[in-house]
Design an enzyme around this catalytic site. Structure first.
Site, short mmCIF file in Angstrom:
data_model
loop_
_atom_site.label_atom_id
_atom_site.label_comp_id
_atom_site.label_asym_id
_atom_site.label_seq_id
_atom_site.Cartn_x
_atom_site.Cartn_y
_atom_site.Cartn_z
N ASP A 283 -1.55 6.52 6.40
CA ASP A 283 -2.63 5.68 5.88
C ASP A 283 -2.92 4.63 6.95
O ASP A 283 -2.15 3.70 7.14
CB ASP A 283 -2.18 5.03 4.56
CG ASP A 283 -3.21 4.05 4.01
OD1 ASP A 283 -4.25 3.81 4.66
OD2 ASP A 283 -2.96 3.50 2.91
N LYS B 137 -12.87 -1.62 6.54
CA LYS B 137 -12.22 -2.60 7.39
C LYS B 137 -12.70 -2.45 8.83
O LYS B 137 -13.41 -3.30 9.35
CB LYS B 137 -10.70 -2.49 7.30
CG LYS B 137 -10.19 -2.84 5.91
CD LYS B 137 -9.15 -1.87 5.45
CE LYS B 137 -8.81 -1.97 3.98
NZ LYS B 137 -8.87 -3.23 3.33
N TRP C 205 0.82 -1.22 0.00
CA TRP C 205 0.00 0.00 0.00
C TRP C 205 0.84 1.25 0.00
O TRP C 205 0.54 2.20 -0.73
CB TRP C 205 -1.02 -0.03 1.14
CG TRP C 205 -2.03 -1.11 0.88
CD1 TRP C 205 -2.20 -2.26 1.61
CD2 TRP C 205 -2.96 -1.20 -0.22
NE1 TRP C 205 -3.19 -3.04 1.03
CE2 TRP C 205 -3.66 -2.42 -0.08
CE3 TRP C 205 -3.26 -0.38 -1.29
CZ2 TRP C 205 -4.65 -2.82 -0.98
CZ3 TRP C 205 -4.24 -0.76 -2.20
CH2 TRP C 205 -4.93 -1.97 -2.03
#
Ligand code: PMP
Length: 363
Positions: A177, A201, A106
């Protein structure tokens, strides 16, 4: 009674049962309004009350200081990969430099996208260790006048989680993030300039992206930044410059309320520590399974693992499914297995997985 189902998906992921039940009971008529939340104007008093409560509860849960804005956006984590540089690269003369720490898939995607808007400096990388650790801060080569430093504090695919907040030069804000571990542990928001997270999530349904941004960072967008993604514009309109993802905000609000009833983030963190301890202990018991991440950087949320004999993968997944243990297949880019054990995964689910791991290994 039917076998309970436990869903280990990395996201969209398990939501608290009580939240889904409450949403179901309010689906056709929210609080006597005669409307579903999906049918309400985002400018009407009903939805405004839902929005205000969600923001207030999130502010309380994360102890967000008053000089930070909470924004609800769309476009996901990948959208933020462009939205962040578009909003912050203007802090420096052009072209600005943005520092990145590359710890997995990511952060890798983030730095690639940012390179379209600025110079990217990879201050540290664990690529040559196959992304199994966070490089120690002492090895980082930070830029003194970077527009900001970007880190991904929990790498969802690689299963690598930060256990420290980096030290940065005086005027270099940290952008984090936190998509896959926000609300899973206590954080000090004041140490970050920007925190962002896709909702799917630990927060709620896909389609909602949370951004927490320090107020002084609203002023530095590049002229090409789209208005709908300009944090200052979004903040001035209380996240309603354009129509926000109203139903996703409503579900997120129910999750925040559920978290408060569970005792808040500190209580969740204790449970998450215990869940992770149980699962890693089963994986480490012998060499039948393998998690390759450095122990101090193992994620409490996303636990990738491999079977020593990968020829057994399909049999493992079929047996898991038969026991109600769903979505354990690893990300396609790394293979193997992955168990995501977010806030809404009860300890009973982790225990059921541990029992199956032991049984399958013939222990
Ligand atoms: N960052 C992290 C840490 C993620 O886990 C994900 C999604 N798995 C993303 C970014 C991308 O999010 P989205 O698909 O919502 O754009």
């Amino acid at each position: 009674t039917a076998t309970p189902i436990f869903n280990f998906s990395a996201g969209p992921a398990v939501l608290p049962r009580e939240v889904l039940q409450q949403a179901a009971s309010e689906m056709l008529d929210w609080h006597g309004s005669g409307m579903s939340v999906m049918e309400m104007s985002h400018r009407g008093p009903e939805f405004i009350s839902i929005y205000k409560q969600a923001v207030a509860d999130l502010r309380e849960l994360l102890n967000v200081p008053p000089n930070y804005k909470i924004l609800f956006q769309q476009g996901g984590g990948l959208g933020q990969n462009a939205i962040v540089p578009l909003n912050l690269a203007g802090r420096r003369a052009q072209p600005a430099t943005i520092d990145f720490v590359h710890t997995g898939s990511w952060s890798g995607k983030s730095l690639k996208e940012a390179a379209r808007y600025a110079n990217v400096n990879v201050a540290a990388s664990s690529k040559d260790q196959a992304f199994t650790a966070v490089p120690p801060q002492a090895s980082w080569k930070l830029t003194q006048d970077a527009a900001y430093l970007h880190i991904c504090t929990n790498e969802t695919i690689d299963g690598v989680e930060y256990n420290f907040v980096p030290e940065v030069p005086a005027d270099v804000p940290i952008v984090a993030d936190m998509s896959s571990h926000i609300l899973s542990r206590v954080i000090d928001v004041s140490k970050y300039g920007v925190i962002f997270a896709g909702a799917q999530k630990n927060i709620g349904p896909a389609g909602l992206t949370l951004v927490i941004v320090r107020e002084d960072l609203l002023e530095h967008a590049l002229p090409i930044c789209p208005s709908a993604f300009h944090w200052k514009t979004v903040a001035e309109h209380e996240s309603m410059y354009n129509t926000p993802p109203t139903y996703a905000i409503y579900i997120a609000g129910l999750v925040f309320d559920w978290l408060k009833r569970q005792g808040g983030v500190a209580a969740m963190e204790q449970r998450n520590i215990e869940k992770a301890r149980l699962l890693y202990a089963a994986l480490d018991a012998d060499d039948f399974y393998q998690n390759r991440v450095a122990k101090e950087n193992r994620s409490r949320m996303n636990v990738p693992f491999y079977l020593r004999d990968e020829a057994l993968n399909e049999q493992f997944l079929a047996g898991a499914k038969a026991r109600g243990l769903l979505q354990l297949k690893g990300h396609k880019s790394v293979g193997g297995m992955r168990a995501s054990i977010y806030n809404a995964m009860p300890i009973e689910g982790v225990q059921a997985l541990v029992d199956y791991l032991n049984e399958f290994a013939g222990r």
